[in-house]
Design a protein around this motif. Structure first.
Motif, PDB file in Angstrom:
ATOM      1  N   GLN A 519       0.887  -1.203  -0.055  1.00  0.00           N
ATOM      2  CA  GLN A 519       0.000  -0.041  -0.027  1.00  0.00           C
ATOM      3  C   GLN A 519       0.890   1.247  -0.129  1.00  0.00           C
ATOM      4  OE1 GLN A 519      -2.830  -0.403   3.503  1.00  0.00           O
ATOM      5  NE2 GLN A 519      -1.979  -2.308   3.359  1.00  0.00           N
ATOM      6  N   THR A 520       1.851   1.331   0.770  1.00  0.00           N
ATOM      7  CA  THR A 520       2.547   2.558   1.304  1.00  0.00           C
ATOM      8  C   THR A 520       3.676   2.708   0.105  1.00  0.00           C
ATOM      9  OG1 THR A 520       4.043   1.271   2.587  1.00  0.00           O
ATOM     10  CG2 THR A 520       1.891   2.553   3.333  1.00  0.00           C
ATOM     11  N   HIS A 521       4.401   1.601  -0.383  1.00  0.00           N
ATOM     12  CA  HIS A 521       5.586   1.687  -1.236  1.00  0.00           C
ATOM     13  C   HIS A 521       6.827   2.185  -0.539  1.00  0.00           C
ATOM     14  CE1 HIS A 521       2.817   0.554  -4.329  1.00  0.00           C
ATOM     15  NE2 HIS A 521       2.231   1.606  -4.142  1.00  0.00           N
ATOM     16  N   TYR A 522       6.627   2.055   0.764  1.00  0.00           N
ATOM     17  CA  TYR A 522       7.978   2.555   1.704  1.00  0.00           C
ATOM     18  C   TYR A 522       7.992   1.833   2.820  1.00  0.00           C
ATOM     19  CZ  TYR A 522      10.230   6.040   4.598  1.00  0.00           C
ATOM     20  OH  TYR A 522      11.036   6.571   5.424  1.00  0.00           O
ATOM     21  N   ILE A 523       9.129   1.604   3.435  1.00  0.00           N
ATOM     22  CA  ILE A 523       9.409   0.969   4.703  1.00  0.00           C
ATOM     23  C   ILE A 523      10.585   1.910   5.402  1.00  0.00           C
ATOM     24  CG2 ILE A 523      10.811  -0.954   3.950  1.00  0.00           C
ATOM     25  CD1 ILE A 523       8.215  -1.425   6.712  1.00  0.00           C
ATOM     26  N   SER A 524      10.420   1.823   6.675  1.00  0.00           N
ATOM     27  CA  SER A 524      11.801   2.592   7.191  1.00  0.00           C
ATOM     28  C   SER A 524      12.039   1.681   8.545  1.00  0.00           C
ATOM     29  CB  SER A 524      11.387   4.005   7.498  1.00  0.00           C
ATOM     30  OG  SER A 524      10.318   4.345   8.569  1.00  0.00           O
ATOM     31  N   PRO A 525      13.087   2.275   9.313  1.00  0.00           N
ATOM     32  CA  PRO A 525      13.331   1.607  10.636  1.00  0.00           C
ATOM     33  C   PRO A 525      12.431   2.064  11.937  1.00  0.00           C
ATOM     34  CG  PRO A 525      15.384   2.524   9.736  1.00  0.00           C
ATOM     35  CD  PRO A 525      14.194   3.064   8.748  1.00  0.00           C
ATOM     36  N   GLY A 526      11.704   3.089  11.474  1.00  0.00           N
ATOM     37  CA  GLY A 526      10.558   3.514  12.455  1.00  0.00           C
ATOM     38  C   GLY A 526       9.406   2.424  12.450  1.00  0.00           C
ATOM     39  N   ASP A 527       9.070   1.865  11.421  1.00  0.00           N
ATOM     40  CA  ASP A 527       8.035   0.806  11.210  1.00  0.00           C
ATOM     41  C   ASP A 527       8.500  -0.444  11.999  1.00  0.00           C
ATOM     42  OD1 ASP A 527       6.338   2.519   9.751  1.00  0.00           O
ATOM     43  OD2 ASP A 527       7.797   1.852   7.845  1.00  0.00           O
ATOM     44  N   MET A 528       9.604  -0.526  12.491  1.00  0.00           N
ATOM     45  CA  MET A 528       9.855  -1.831  13.308  1.00  0.00           C
ATOM     46  C   MET A 528      10.784  -1.454  14.665  1.00  0.00           C
ATOM     47  SD  MET A 528      13.029  -2.776  10.524  1.00  0.00           S
ATOM     48  CE  MET A 528      13.411  -4.179  11.276  1.00  0.00           C
ATOM     49  N   GLY A 529      10.459  -0.324  15.118  1.00  0.00           N
ATOM     50  CA  GLY A 529      11.078  -0.076  16.454  1.00  0.00           C
ATOM     51  C   GLY A 529      10.233  -0.101  17.510  1.00  0.00           C
ATOM     52  N   PHE A 530      10.511   0.152  18.804  1.00  0.00           N
ATOM     53  CA  PHE A 530       9.919  -0.063  19.977  1.00  0.00           C
ATOM     54  C   PHE A 530       8.455   0.398  19.674  1.00  0.00           C
ATOM     55  CE2 PHE A 530       8.870   1.905  24.181  1.00  0.00           C
ATOM     56  CZ  PHE A 530       8.560   0.730  24.849  1.00  0.00           C
ATOM     57  N   LEU A 531       8.295   1.810  19.348  1.00  0.00           N
ATOM     58  CA  LEU A 531       6.979   2.200  19.295  1.00  0.00           C
ATOM     59  C   LEU A 531       6.075   1.725  18.566  1.00  0.00           C
ATOM     60  CD1 LEU A 531       5.825   4.803  20.696  1.00  0.00           C
ATOM     61  CD2 LEU A 531       6.154   6.222  18.531  1.00  0.00           C
ATOM     62  N   ALA A 532       6.384   1.406  17.248  1.00  0.00           N
ATOM     63  CA  ALA A 532       5.556   0.330  16.430  1.00  0.00           C
ATOM     64  C   ALA A 532       5.216  -0.852  17.300  1.00  0.00           C
ATOM     65  CB  ALA A 532       6.135   0.086  15.351  1.00  0.00           C
ATOM     66  N   SER A 533       5.946  -1.527  17.908  1.00  0.00           N
ATOM     67  CA  SER A 533       5.656  -2.949  18.861  1.00  0.00           C
ATOM     68  C   SER A 533       4.674  -2.319  19.975  1.00  0.00           C
ATOM     69  CB  SER A 533       6.899  -3.364  19.416  1.00  0.00           C
ATOM     70  OG  SER A 533       7.717  -3.971  18.449  1.00  0.00           O
ATOM     71  N   ALA A 534       4.990  -1.338  20.471  1.00  0.00           N
ATOM     72  CA  ALA A 534       3.897  -0.801  21.601  1.00  0.00           C
ATOM     73  C   ALA A 534       2.700  -0.656  21.170  1.00  0.00           C
ATOM     74  CB  ALA A 534       4.525   0.348  22.396  1.00  0.00           C
ATOM     75  N   PHE A 535       2.458   0.021  19.755  1.00  0.00           N
ATOM     76  CA  PHE A 535       1.125   0.227  19.451  1.00  0.00           C
ATOM     77  C   PHE A 535       0.414  -0.947  18.872  1.00  0.00           C
ATOM     78  CE2 PHE A 535       2.170   4.591  17.569  1.00  0.00           C
ATOM     79  CZ  PHE A 535       1.754   5.237  18.963  1.00  0.00           C
ATOM     80  N   ALA A 536       1.307  -2.167  18.412  1.00  0.00           N
ATOM     81  CA  ALA A 536       0.656  -3.441  18.305  1.00  0.00           C
ATOM     82  C   ALA A 536       0.224  -4.048  19.456  1.00  0.00           C
ATOM     83  CB  ALA A 536       1.598  -4.209  17.474  1.00  0.00           C
ATOM     84  N   LEU A 537       0.997  -3.805  20.664  1.00  0.00           N
ATOM     85  CA  LEU A 537       0.569  -4.269  21.840  1.00  0.00           C
ATOM     86  C   LEU A 537      -0.694  -3.691  22.289  1.00  0.00           C
ATOM     87  CD1 LEU A 537       1.288  -6.167  24.485  1.00  0.00           C
ATOM     88  CD2 LEU A 537       2.883  -4.355  25.286  1.00  0.00           C
ATOM     89  N   LEU A 538      -0.696  -2.386  22.160  1.00  0.00           N
ATOM     90  CA  LEU A 538      -1.912  -1.431  22.697  1.00  0.00           C
ATOM     91  C   LEU A 538      -3.146  -2.050  22.049  1.00  0.00           C
ATOM     92  CD1 LEU A 538      -3.515   0.774  23.672  1.00  0.00           C
ATOM     93  CD2 LEU A 538      -2.459   2.197  22.175  1.00  0.00           C
TER      94      LEU A 538
END
Length: 599
Positions: A519-538
Motif C-alpha cells: 500500500q505505502t511503497h515505503y518502509i523505514s526503521p521507524g516501522d519496526m522500532g519499539f513504538l511500533a511494537s508498543a502500538f501493536a501491543l496496545l
C-alpha cells in the motif's frame, strides 16, 4: 601516554561517566521490579522530564546555584511523580504484572507527547555550570571537568545507596521485601508504605539523572526510549532487585556503548541481554474469558461483515478504502502478537521487528528481482520466519520479564541493522519508491484492487490460524501457557511448541509487513522500532488477548487515531493512544471482547 590506553582513554572515561548515569537510572528500576514486581516503562519518560526541568530552570544561566536548583526541583518532582505512579498501579496490581507495565507504558506515551507539544520536536542543549565548564589534562588529552564531576557524584550516590540498603534498618526492610514480600508482610512490615517510598526514590533518581545527563546527551524526543532500553539491559544483566549488580553492570555497558558509538557513529549499539528464567513472571496470561453469544448469531454477523467488506470498494471513496486496508494489515501484526500472548503466554515488545523484516524483504524483492505479488509475499514470509527461527532458540529458553527484555532487544537489533545497512535498506531514510506489485489480471495500482488482495490474504491467514488453534497443537500450546511444568511432565516437548508459535507469529508479522509495503511503497526503521511494537501491543490490549475480532477493533483504533486527527494535532496521536491504553487497563482489563451487552 603512548599505546592503546592513551589513545582511547577519553572514550573509556566517557563510558564510565555514561555508565554511572545508567546506574542512577537503573538502580531505582531494578529495586522497583525486584521488590514490587513492577516493570516501570515510564522510567525513561521521568528521565526526559528531568532533562526538560534543566532546560527550563538553567536556560542561559550557567551558575552552580541554578543547576543545584534544577537538581532539587527534579528530585522533589520525581518523588511526587513516583508516589503518584505507585498509587496508580495499586488498583491493577492483582490482575498481573503485565497490566502494571501497560499502565506505565500508557503514562509514558502521554507524558512524552505532552513534552513534545510544549517544547517542540527539536533537540535542546543544556549548558554546563560555569564552575564545572573547564577541562583537565587526562593522559595528554583535555577532558571536561563536568564529566569527571558526574563520575564522582555517581560514585557518591552509589555509595550512599549501598550504605542505605546494607547498613540501615530501612535497607534491611527493603531487602526483606525483595527476598520474600509475603513473609515480610506477615511479619508486620507495612509493604504499602515501602512500596510508595521505593517508587518515589527510584523516580527521583531518574529525574536527577535527567538533569545530570542533559548537558551530555542533550534533551529531546526519543532520548527517553534510548536510555530506557539500555537501563533495562543493565537491570537484567545486573540482576533484578540488586543495587550492587546494577552498578557493576552499568559501568561496563556504558563503556561498551561509547566504544560502539565511536566505532559506528551513525547507529546505536545494542548490548546483549543475559538469558535467564524469572519465577516471578511479568506477563503471565490471565484466565481466558468465556465465549460470547451463540454460534448462529456469530455466523450471521460473520456473513454480514464479509459481504460488507467485499463490497466496500463499490461504495467507499479512495481514502476510506486506503484506511480500511491499513486496518486489515495492522490487524495481522496484532494477530501475531495475540497468538504469542493470548494463546502461548509469551509477551513481546519486539514483534514489529519481524513486520519490518517482511516489509524490507518485499520492497527489495520487488525492486531487484520480481514484482509478482505472490512471490513477493512468499519471500517476505520466508524471511521473517527465518529470522524468527534464528532468534527463537534463545527466546524459548526465557520466561516472563527476561522474555520481554529479549524480544525488546531483538526488535532494536533488527531496527539497528536497518539503520546501519545503508547500501541495502536506505538507512534511516528508509526504502522508498518500491514499485507497484503485479498480479494479473488484477491491477494493484488501483486502491480497490489492493484492498481485495490484502483482504484475501488476511482471510486466508485468519482461517488457517483458526484451524491451527482448534487443532491438538493449539490445545497443547494453551496447556503449556497454563501450566508448562505439568505439560512437560506429561511428555510434551514444550520448547518445540513454543518455537513453532514464534515461527508462525513471525510469518504472520512478515506477511503484514509485505502487505503494508503493497500500500505505502515505503518502509523505514521507524516501522519496526519499539513504538511500533508498543502500538501493536496496545491493539491487543484494547481488543482482548483472546479475541481475533477484538484485536481488529484495537487495530482500527490505532489507525483511526493516527489518520483522523486534524493536521495541527497529528503529533498528538501517541498522547491519545496513551490515554486510551490507561483507560483500557483500568476499565477493560480483558479488552473490548469482554464487554457483554445485556438484553
Amino acid at each position: 601516554m603512548p599505546g592503546w590506553l592513551g589513545d582511547n582513554i577519553v572514550t573509556i572515561v566517557n563510558g564510565v561517566s555514561f555508565g554511572l548515569l545508567l546506574y542512577l537510572l537503573a538502580v531505582g528500576l531494578s529495586i522497583m521490579y525486584g521488590m514490587l514486581g513492577v516493570l516501570n516503562l515510564a522510567h525513561g519518560a521521568l528521565y526526559l522530564i528531568g532533562g526538560y526541568v534543566a532546560v527550563v530552570i538553567v536556560a542561559g544561566d550557567m551558575s552552580w546555584t541554578t543547576f543545584l536548583l534544577a537538581l532539587t526541583v527534579a528530585a522533589l518532582a520525581g518523588g511526587l511523580g513516583g508516589a503518584g505512579l505507585a498509587l496508580a498501579t495499586r488498583p491493577v496490581s492483582k490482575r498481573g504484572r503485565m497490566h502494571e507495565a501497560l499502565l506505565t507504558l500508557g503514562v509514558a506515551l502521554a507524558a512524552t507527547t505532552l513534552l513534545t507539544v510544549f517544547f517542540g520536536g527539536e533537540p535542546r542543549s543544556v549548558p554546563v555550570p560555569e564552575v564545572l565548564s573547564g577541562s583537565v589534562d587526562l593522559l595528554g588529552h583535555d577532558y571536561p571537568v563536568y564529566r569527571l564531576a558526574v563520575i564522582v557524584l555517581g560514585l557518591l550516590i552509589a555509595l550512599g545507596v549501598e550504605l542505605l540498603l546494607e547498613h540501615t534498618s530501612l535497607g534491611a526492610t527493603v531487602r526483606a521485601i525483595v527476598a520474600d514480600r509475603d513473609m515480610a508482610q506477615a511479619l508486620g512490615i507495612d509493604v504499602r508504605k515501602v512500596y510508595i517510598g521505593v517508587f518515589s526514590a527510584g523516580s527521583a533518581l531518574a529525574m536527577v539523572c535527567g538533569v545530570l545527563g542533559s548537558p551530555i546527551l542533550g534533551v529531546g524526543p526519543g532520548v527517553d526510549g534510548q536510555v530506557l532500553l539500555i537501563a533495562l539491559v543493565v537491570v537484567v544483566v545486573g540482576g533484578l532487585g540488586s543495587a550492587r549488580g546494577a552498578l557493576f553492570s552499568a559501568v561496563p555497558i556504558g563503556i561498551v556503548q561509547n566504544v560502539g558509538t565511536a566505532l559506528v557513529p551513525p547507529a546505536r549499539t545494542i548490548p546483549a541481554v543475559r538469558r535467564d528464567d524469572d519465577p516471578a513472571g511479568v506477563a503471565a496470561a490471565g484466565p481466558r474469558p468465556r465465549q460470547g453469544a451463540g454460534g448462529l448469531m456469530k455466523n450471521v454477523l460473520g456473513a454480514v461483515t464479509s459481504v460488507v467488506l467485499v463490497g466496500l470498494p463499490f461504495v467507499a471513496d479512495t481514502y476510506a478504502i486506503a484506511t480500511i486496508t491499513q486496518i486489515v494489515t495492522y490487524s495481522l501484526l496484532a494477530l501475531s502478537l495475540l497468538l504469542m500472548m493470548g494463546h502461548a503466554g509469551m509477551p513481546s515488545l519486539g514483534q514489529a521487528g519481524f513486520f519490518g523484516v517482511g516489509g524490507y524483504t518485499a520492497g527489495l524483492v520487488a525492486m531487484h528481482w520480481t514484482s509478482n505479488a505472490v512471490l513477493v509475499l512468499l519471500s517476505a514470509v520466508l524471511a521473517a520466519t527465518a529470522v524468527a527461527a534464528g532468534t527463537g532458540w534463545l527466546l524459548v529458553r526465557s520466561k516472563h520479564s527476561y522474555l520481554i527484555m529479549l524480544t525488546l532487544a531483538i526488535g532494536e537489533i533488527l531496527s539497528f541493522v536497518a539503520i546501519a545497512w545503508v547500501s541495502v535498506t536506505g538507512g534511516s531514510d528508509g526504502l522508498a519508491n518500491v514499485p507497484y506489485f503485479t498480479l494479473a489480471p488484477a491491477d494493484l495500482s488501483i486502491p480497490g484492487q489492493v484492498y481485495w488482495f490484502v483482504l484475501v490474504v488476511a482471510a486466508v491467514i485468519v482461517l488457517v490460524l483458526r484451524q491451527l488453534l482448534r487443532s491438538p497443537f493449539g490445545r497443547s500450546v494453551r496447556g503449556i501457557r497454563d501450566n508448562e511444568q505439568r505439560m512437560r511432565a506429561l511428555g510434551y516437548r514444550t520448547r518445540v511448541y513454543k518455537f513453532a508459535v514464534l515461527c508462525v507469529a513471525g510469518a504472520i508479522s512478515g506477511a503484514a509487513g509485505a502487505l503494508w509495503v503493497t500500500q505505502t511503497h515505503y518502509i523505514s526503521p521507524g516501522d519496526m522500532g519499539f513504538l511500533a511494537s508498543a502500538f501493536a501491543l496496545l491493539a491487543v490490549v484494547i481488543g482482548g488477548v483472546h479475541s481475533m475480532w477484538g484485536v481488529t477493533l484495537g487495530a482500527a483504533v490505532i489507525i483511526l487515531v493516527q489518520n483522523l486527527l486534524p493536521e495541527d494535532l497529528q503529533g498528538a496521536g501517541p498522547l491519545v493512544l496513551g490515554l486510551v491504553l490507561v483507560l483500557a487497563v483500568y476499565l477493560l482489563p480483558n479488552g473490548i471482547a469482554s464487554v457483554r451487552v445485556r438484553t
